[in-house]
Design a protein around this motif. Sequence first.
Motif, PDB file in Angstrom:
ATOM      1  N   ASP A 364      -9.430  36.756   6.860  1.00  0.00           N
ATOM      2  CA  ASP A 364      -9.849  37.821   5.932  1.00  0.00           C
ATOM      3  C   ASP A 364     -11.359  37.948   5.973  1.00  0.00           C
ATOM      4  N   ASN A 365     -11.856  39.055   5.456  1.00  0.00           N
ATOM      5  CA  ASN A 365     -13.311  39.186   5.349  1.00  0.00           C
ATOM      6  C   ASN A 365     -13.709  39.194   3.868  1.00  0.00           C
ATOM      7  N   GLY A 366     -13.067  38.255   3.150  1.00  0.00           N
ATOM      8  CA  GLY A 366     -13.267  38.183   1.703  1.00  0.00           C
ATOM      9  C   GLY A 366     -14.455  37.328   1.290  1.00  0.00           C
ATOM     10  N   ILE A 367     -14.299  36.660   0.139  1.00  0.00           N
ATOM     11  CA  ILE A 367     -15.451  35.986  -0.475  1.00  0.00           C
ATOM     12  C   ILE A 367     -15.892  34.724   0.290  1.00  0.00           C
ATOM     13  N   GLY A 368     -14.999  34.181   1.125  1.00  0.00           N
ATOM     14  CA  GLY A 368     -15.375  32.990   1.906  1.00  0.00           C
ATOM     15  C   GLY A 368     -15.500  31.729   1.039  1.00  0.00           C
ATOM     16  N   ILE A 369     -15.729  30.615   1.711  1.00  0.00           N
ATOM     17  CA  ILE A 369     -15.758  29.312   1.009  1.00  0.00           C
ATOM     18  C   ILE A 369     -16.996  28.537   1.479  1.00  0.00           C
ATOM     19  N   ALA A 370     -17.665  27.870   0.555  1.00  0.00           N
ATOM     20  CA  ALA A 370     -18.844  27.070   0.929  1.00  0.00           C
ATOM     21  C   ALA A 370     -18.406  25.901   1.801  1.00  0.00           C
ATOM     22  N   LEU A 371     -19.237  25.537   2.762  1.00  0.00           N
ATOM     23  CA  LEU A 371     -18.912  24.458   3.713  1.00  0.00           C
ATOM     24  C   LEU A 371     -18.528  23.169   2.984  1.00  0.00           C
ATOM     25  N   SER A 372     -19.260  22.898   1.895  1.00  0.00           N
ATOM     26  CA  SER A 372     -19.026  21.629   1.178  1.00  0.00           C
ATOM     27  C   SER A 372     -17.658  21.601   0.493  1.00  0.00           C
ATOM     28  N   ASP A 373     -17.031  22.766   0.300  1.00  0.00           N
ATOM     29  CA  ASP A 373     -15.727  22.802  -0.387  1.00  0.00           C
ATOM     30  C   ASP A 373     -14.556  22.734   0.585  1.00  0.00           C
ATOM     31  N   ILE A 374     -14.828  23.035   1.858  1.00  0.00           N
ATOM     32  CA  ILE A 374     -13.702  23.217   2.793  1.00  0.00           C
ATOM     33  C   ILE A 374     -12.802  21.977   2.861  1.00  0.00           C
ATOM     34  N   ASP A 375     -13.416  20.787   2.937  1.00  0.00           N
ATOM     35  CA  ASP A 375     -12.611  19.563   3.058  1.00  0.00           C
ATOM     36  C   ASP A 375     -11.756  19.285   1.825  1.00  0.00           C
ATOM     37  N   ARG A 376     -12.125  19.868   0.675  1.00  0.00           N
ATOM     38  CA  ARG A 376     -11.395  19.548  -0.561  1.00  0.00           C
ATOM     39  C   ARG A 376     -10.320  20.580  -0.904  1.00  0.00           C
TER      40      ARG A 376
END
Length: 437
Positions: A364-376
């Motif tokens: 998607d081209n939505g709000i995206g996720i911060a790198l630090s949150d991806i693992d959680r």
Amino acid sequence: MNDARAAFFGGMLLLTLCVVAAGLVFGWPHAAITALSFCVYFLLRQMQEIGRLLDWVRQPLGTPPPVAMGDGVWDMVFGGLTRHHRDSMLERHQLNLALDRFRLAAEALPDGVVILDDAQQIEWMNRQAGLCLSLHATADVGTRILHLLREPEFQIYLADPNNFDHALLLSTTRSPGRFLQLQMMPFSAGRSLLLVRDTTQLVRMSTMRRDFVANVSHELKTPLTVTLGFLEALEDAPAETPPEERAHYVQMASTQARRMQSLIEDLLTLSMLETDAQPKDECVDLLKLIESVLADAQALSKNQHEILLEIDSPVIIIHGDKSELHSALLNLASNAVHYTPAGGRIVLHWRILETGEGELGVTDNGIGIALSDIDRLTERFFRTDRGRARVGNASGTGLGLAIAKQVVERHHSKLMIRSVLGQGSTFCIVFPADRLA
Ligand code: ADP
């Protein structure tokens, strides 16, 4: 002994007979000289054999006794000693074997074992004890255990034998991050066994269970409180309250009730996935699966997004559980809808990678996720910045990706997440080649 005495007296009798015969034949002076020389020879032989015996006594334990030199009495002495030596070596060998068996058994124990002497010095430890307490199996032998484990609670525990009927829970600086259970077991003559059990996993699991219960309670409490609030407002509403306002209260209460319902359904799904041994092995038609998820995503989006299919490789059959795979892919697609503002673009894709694995994904081209949150993201109840509510909807349960991850793992596949904050995300399920037909 009787044999030795008989041989000695036999020898003396033979000597006397020889001397008497020599006296009668060659005269008594000759006989006396013969007897004297024989006595001197006899004495020298005894001294030689005693010397050999003394030499042997000075040798280290386990040295075989000297070989017999054909002398009656000494033959018996050395023969007896050789037999004795052989028996004791055999016994020693058997004892060593028993000791080795005991050591192997103690090494195979899942718990650590340290043997302490009456001064609480280490006599021996198994490998597990060395690992748990970060001790050296040879260098630390002979050291007082209190000099190595200096935690005050351990010192207090050791000081009073009345404590030994229960275990001590200890977190020691020697093994940071580990939680240990130690128990002293006194046995013969002041010696003790120190049993060491690594309870880190147990402690972590109980913390996780506690956190999980707290999270579930918290997640249920919020909608329940809101529902009760609306119901009380409805109860207390004056008779002249307009029907639209009452309908609004009912609608708000039922939204929260539905939220609780989906939370409980997700929890039940998670628990089913965790307890159910194996997913079904069905032939899942991939095209049908993607089309059905596409239709659901379009219904959810209410035409607010452009939702496309990109099939770059031949569409095939996947071996797996149809309904589990459907729920995992639908979760990824509905997240894409929820976290992409209206007018955004969502693509469902399928391709076979160079490695032979199959990739089924949602971009998607939505709000995206911060790198630090991806693992959680796949942690239960984890949501990125709670202030950023879902686009156009109430917040989710925070369990969708945990469920998707369980499903993916049950299919021996991988969940890959790529995202850039503010630009969009891609979630892919990568199936191993042997799942593709
Ligand atoms: P939820 O029910 O909250 O959507 P999920 O487990 O499905 O729970 O997702 C966990 C969190 O991951 C979401 O709360 C959201 O913050 C983030 N997330 C998941 N998918 C996306 C996405 N496509 N874009 C941005 N954030 C996402």
